[in-house]
Enzyme design. Structure first.
Site, short mmCIF file in Angstrom:
data_model
loop_
_atom_site.label_atom_id
_atom_site.label_comp_id
_atom_site.label_asym_id
_atom_site.label_seq_id
_atom_site.Cartn_x
_atom_site.Cartn_y
_atom_site.Cartn_z
N CYS A 79 -9.52 -1.90 2.97
CA CYS A 79 -8.65 -0.82 2.48
C CYS A 79 -8.98 -0.48 1.03
CB CYS A 79 -7.20 -1.23 2.67
SG CYS A 79 -6.03 0.14 2.50
N LEU A 80 -8.08 -0.66 0.08
CA LEU A 80 -8.39 -0.35 -1.31
C LEU A 80 -9.54 -1.21 -1.81
CD1 LEU A 80 -7.37 1.42 -3.75
CD2 LEU A 80 -6.28 -0.66 -4.57
N GLY A 113 -4.93 6.78 2.05
CA GLY A 113 -5.00 8.22 1.82
C GLY A 113 -6.29 8.64 1.15
N PHE A 114 -7.16 7.67 0.82
CA PHE A 114 -8.43 7.97 0.16
C PHE A 114 -9.57 7.39 0.98
CE2 PHE A 114 -5.25 8.37 -3.05
CZ PHE A 114 -5.69 9.37 -3.90
N GLU A 142 -6.18 -7.57 9.55
CA GLU A 142 -5.12 -8.58 9.66
C GLU A 142 -3.94 -8.08 10.48
OE1 GLU A 142 -3.30 -5.92 6.77
OE2 GLU A 142 -5.34 -6.57 7.09
N GLY A 172 -4.32 -2.19 -1.05
CA GLY A 172 -3.46 -1.82 -2.17
C GLY A 172 -3.16 -0.34 -2.16
N SER A 206 0.81 -1.22 0.00
CA SER A 206 0.00 0.00 0.00
C SER A 206 0.85 1.27 0.00
CB SER A 206 -0.93 0.01 1.22
OG SER A 206 -1.82 -1.07 1.19
N HIS A 257 -7.19 -2.31 8.46
CA HIS A 257 -6.52 -3.59 8.26
C HIS A 257 -6.80 -4.55 9.41
CE1 HIS A 257 -3.69 -2.67 4.82
NE2 HIS A 257 -4.19 -1.49 5.10
N GLY A 285 -2.53 3.73 -3.62
CA GLY A 285 -2.95 4.77 -4.52
C GLY A 285 -4.43 5.09 -4.56
N GLN A 303 -12.62 0.50 -0.91
CA GLN A 303 -12.86 1.65 -1.78
C GLN A 303 -13.36 1.21 -3.16
OE1 GLN A 303 -9.00 3.45 -1.67
NE2 GLN A 303 -9.13 3.87 0.53
#
Length: 373
Positions: free
Chosen positions: A263-264, A307-308, A350, A236, A45, A348, A238, A267
């Site tokens: 996380c990603l 960050g998103f 995990e 992940g 990430s 997260h 970005g 999103q």
């Protein structure tokens, strides 16, 4: 060896490299974890970022093969207040400096990390550059400003696996799972690799599952042909809006198999629901983020790195329910679909590193699968 850290807004810090010469450009962020620097460095990430640790002493317990969360280091550079060159731990196999040097990642120490973190908290995450090779401040500031940044870019394609793999006691094994036998009770999980951390796979395996990891661009037909009991969407790097060829796949899988995203992956699930995402001012990174589970009223301390964020106002409340909130800024930390068996969290569960408060979410996912079966 002298090093300069220059930000796009013209701020410059002076430090010293503990890994030799180099230059790296990326988004400068900070992590508040007190330990776990190896897991942070090997978390995909952080691709495209320069990580600053807020804890002042880093490197004191060295590095070991067991704590790898991927096969490489992903941040462009690593910034610390004080580096400990003499690790003391029975598990240590090499020093942090040796580890960084092995992957040609620049490490810088002996500057005011507290001042840098306070600056980021005010100005937001900034594009920056770290260099021992170019010590001209104006030149470095210009380079930082010219870097393209992370917004709108597909960073997942840099870290996702290119071929499917499974898991063994020794780690990743190239290939696919065999057909499920009639006597097998193990749940089969297909995990999309957007930048997956090994501990996510370890936890599924520990709970009796078999995990098939697939590249991020794997289509829905291929996934369904693997006959999974559930689909996992990993973390992940970005901007989720910049990731190509994934949202439609997730949308196709909705309702066909239970889905769990983190996380990603959370999103991307939000985008598949028809929502939008936005960039946080300085993100959430560290092992001490307080999150409230609105379904149970429980507050858990979580490990985070993002960050998103999903904009809940962009989602239909008749279809999607907010399930978790960040108690620091009230942002979305979790959601579930009201019609389909799908839920996700921004953090997260995990851990690795961080508290284990949220590991119950893996059990929640497995229970969902069994109920659907």
């Amino acid at each position: 060896m002298k090093a300069l850290i220059a930000l796009e807004d013209g701020t410059v810090f002076e430090g010293y490299s503990f890994t030799g010469p180099g230059e790296a450009v990326g988004e400068i962020v900070f992590n508040t974890s007190m330990s776990g620097y190896q897991e942070i460095l090997t978390d995909p990430s952080y691709t495209g970022q320069i990580v600053t640790m807020t804890y002042p002493l880093i490197g004191n317990y060295g590095v070991n093969p067991e704590d790898m969360e991927s096969s490489a280091i992903h941040p462009k550079a690593f910034l610390v207040k004080e580096y400990n060159a003499i690790p003391s731990n029975f598990r240590s196999r090499q020093s942090l400096a040796q580890f960084l040097d092995e992957y040609q990642v620049l490490g810088v120490e002996n500057f005011d990390t507290r001042a840098l973190v306070r600056h980021i908290r005010t100005a937001g995450a900034l594009k920056g550059i770290v260099s021992t090779e170019d010590l001209d401040r104006d030149s470095l500031i210009k380079k930082a400003r010219q870097w393209s940044g992370l917004v709108g870019r597909d960073m997942v394609k840099r870290v996702s696996c290119t071929e499917p793999y499974t898991w063994s006691a020794e780690g990743p094994v190239s290939g696919t799972l065999p057909e499920k036998g009639s006597q097998s009770s193990a749940l089969r999980i297909v995990a999309f690799d957007f930048g997956i951390k090994y501990n996510q796979i370890r936890i599924f395996e520990k709970k009796g599952c078999r995990v098939q990891v697939v590249p991020a661009t794997t289509d829905a037909k291929t996934v369904l042909a693997m006959k999974p009991d559930g689909v996992f969407l990993s973390n992940g790097p970005g901007d989720p809006a910049g990731v190509e060829g994934v949202v439609e796949t997730i949308r196709t899988l909705l309702g066909q198999k239970p889905i769990f995203g983190i996380c990603l992956g959370h999103q991307m699930l939000g985008l598949a629901y028809g929502g939008t995402t936005y960039k946080l001012k300085f993100g959430h990174r560290g092992g001490n983020q307080p999150v409230k589970d609105l379904l149970t009223g429980r507050v858990e301390i979580t490990a985070q790195n993002h960050g998103f964020c999903v904009d809940m106002d962009s989602l239909d409340p008749e279809q999607v329910e907010l399930t978790h909130i960040n108690l620091n800024d009230q942002s979305c930390e979790g959601m579930r679909h009201k019609k389909y068996p799908a839920f996700s969290v921004q953090y997260h569960p995990e851990h690795a590193p961080g508290p284990h408060d949220a590991e119950y979410l893996f059990d929640r996912f497995l229970d969902m699968i069994r109920q659907q079966g």
